[in-house]
Scaffold this motif. Structure first.
Motif, short mmCIF file in Angstrom:
data_model
loop_
_atom_site.label_atom_id
_atom_site.label_comp_id
_atom_site.label_asym_id
_atom_site.label_seq_id
_atom_site.Cartn_x
_atom_site.Cartn_y
_atom_site.Cartn_z
N VAL A 1 -41.52 -34.78 34.53
CA VAL A 1 -42.35 -33.39 34.55
C VAL A 1 -41.84 -32.01 34.74
O VAL A 1 -42.01 -31.22 33.85
CB VAL A 1 -43.75 -33.14 34.44
CG1 VAL A 1 -44.44 -31.80 34.36
CG2 VAL A 1 -44.70 -34.28 34.35
N LEU A 2 -41.15 -31.69 36.15
CA LEU A 2 -40.61 -30.97 36.51
C LEU A 2 -39.52 -30.15 35.70
O LEU A 2 -38.77 -29.38 35.35
CB LEU A 2 -40.05 -30.91 37.95
CG LEU A 2 -41.32 -31.04 39.67
CD1 LEU A 2 -40.77 -30.72 40.41
CD2 LEU A 2 -42.16 -29.72 39.06
N ALA A 3 -38.38 -31.60 35.33
CA ALA A 3 -37.44 -31.14 34.28
C ALA A 3 -37.92 -30.23 33.45
O ALA A 3 -37.37 -29.56 32.32
CB ALA A 3 -36.98 -32.25 33.79
N THR A 4 -39.13 -30.07 32.26
CA THR A 4 -39.45 -29.15 31.63
C THR A 4 -40.10 -28.06 31.72
O THR A 4 -40.56 -27.35 30.90
CB THR A 4 -40.43 -30.64 30.54
OG1 THR A 4 -41.47 -31.02 30.88
CG2 THR A 4 -39.27 -31.77 30.04
N SER A 5 -40.85 -28.16 32.69
CA SER A 5 -42.04 -27.08 33.01
C SER A 5 -42.17 -26.45 34.45
O SER A 5 -41.54 -27.80 35.20
CB SER A 5 -43.10 -27.39 32.92
OG SER A 5 -43.86 -26.63 33.21
N GLN A 6 -42.14 -25.48 34.66
CA GLN A 6 -42.76 -25.20 36.34
C GLN A 6 -43.86 -24.51 36.89
O GLN A 6 -44.16 -23.26 37.36
CB GLN A 6 -41.56 -23.74 36.98
CG GLN A 6 -40.15 -24.76 36.77
CD GLN A 6 -39.52 -25.31 36.01
OE1 GLN A 6 -38.77 -24.67 35.01
NE2 GLN A 6 -39.00 -26.41 36.08
N ASN A 7 -44.31 -24.63 35.03
CA ASN A 7 -45.96 -23.84 35.94
C ASN A 7 -46.90 -24.71 36.12
O ASN A 7 -47.27 -25.74 35.31
CB ASN A 7 -46.43 -23.54 34.02
CG ASN A 7 -47.75 -23.33 33.48
OD1 ASN A 7 -49.16 -23.35 34.40
ND2 ASN A 7 -48.18 -21.99 33.30
N PRO A 8 -47.55 -24.52 37.06
CA PRO A 8 -48.38 -25.31 38.01
C PRO A 8 -49.65 -26.57 36.80
O PRO A 8 -49.91 -27.34 37.15
CB PRO A 8 -49.50 -24.53 39.09
CG PRO A 8 -47.99 -23.82 38.89
CD PRO A 8 -47.57 -23.16 37.51
N ALA A 9 -50.17 -25.20 36.19
CA ALA A 9 -51.08 -26.23 35.15
C ALA A 9 -50.74 -26.73 34.28
O ALA A 9 -50.89 -27.66 34.09
CB ALA A 9 -51.88 -24.39 34.80
N ALA A 10 -49.71 -26.01 33.78
CA ALA A 10 -48.50 -27.32 32.63
C ALA A 10 -48.14 -28.31 33.20
O ALA A 10 -48.35 -30.04 32.49
CB ALA A 10 -47.60 -26.74 31.59
N ILE A 11 -47.94 -28.26 33.86
CA ILE A 11 -47.09 -29.82 35.05
C ILE A 11 -48.40 -30.91 35.07
O ILE A 11 -48.68 -32.63 35.11
CB ILE A 11 -46.77 -29.21 36.52
CG1 ILE A 11 -46.14 -29.00 36.37
CG2 ILE A 11 -46.45 -29.97 37.48
CD1 ILE A 11 -45.11 -28.15 37.82
N MET A 12 -49.73 -29.86 35.83
CA MET A 12 -50.78 -31.53 36.02
C MET A 12 -51.75 -31.55 34.47
O MET A 12 -51.97 -33.24 35.02
CB MET A 12 -51.89 -30.63 36.98
CG MET A 12 -51.50 -29.91 37.82
SD MET A 12 -51.32 -31.10 39.42
CE MET A 12 -53.02 -31.68 38.95
N GLU A 13 -51.39 -31.21 34.09
CA GLU A 13 -51.59 -31.04 32.41
C GLU A 13 -51.08 -32.38 32.19
O GLU A 13 -51.40 -33.58 31.83
CB GLU A 13 -51.56 -30.67 31.65
CG GLU A 13 -52.31 -31.16 29.82
CD GLU A 13 -52.32 -29.76 28.87
OE1 GLU A 13 -51.97 -29.58 27.96
OE2 GLU A 13 -52.49 -28.47 29.51
N GLN A 14 -49.32 -32.72 32.21
CA GLN A 14 -48.94 -33.47 31.84
C GLN A 14 -48.55 -34.35 32.53
O GLN A 14 -49.25 -35.71 31.96
CB GLN A 14 -47.51 -32.76 32.18
CG GLN A 14 -47.21 -31.46 30.06
CD GLN A 14 -45.75 -31.53 30.80
OE1 GLN A 14 -44.44 -32.03 31.44
NE2 GLN A 14 -45.29 -29.96 30.72
#
Length: 93
Positions: free
Chosen positions: A76-89
């Motif tokens: 997930v961190l490879a695609t996003s650094q947005n905390p909300a998006a990380i938790m959603e994924q």
């Protein structure tokens, strides 16, 4: 963010060079805002990724589960650094 794969053996060795799971924990804490908020974000991200144990339980006690959870977070961190998006994924998996 790119991190090396986390292997179960990583939780039972000592290294001068930070192992991937340590770097992932640091990144999660920073993305979560540091301090107590960062620690809470890291814990919640790992729980969402499949780590089922309390924070006082060593990753080395359940290295296969820990490596699976950290590798989910790593993807997930490879695609996003947005905390909300990380938790959603992580919660989708």
């Amino acid at each position: 963010m790119q991190f090396d794969e986390v292997l179960p053996d990583h939780f039972n060795i000592i290294s001068r060079t930070p192992l991937p799971h340590v770097l992932i924990e640091q990144a999660l804490m920073q993305l979560g805002g540091g301090g107590i908020e960062g620690t809470t974000f890291k814990r919640n991200a790992l729980l969402a990724a499949g780590w089922k144990h309390a924070s006082v339980v060593s990753y080395g006690k359940h290295p296969n589960e820990a490596s699976t959870a950290f590798n989910q977070v790593r993807a997930v961190l490879a695609t996003s650094q947005n905390p909300a998006a990380i938790m959603e994924q992580l919660q989708k998996k």
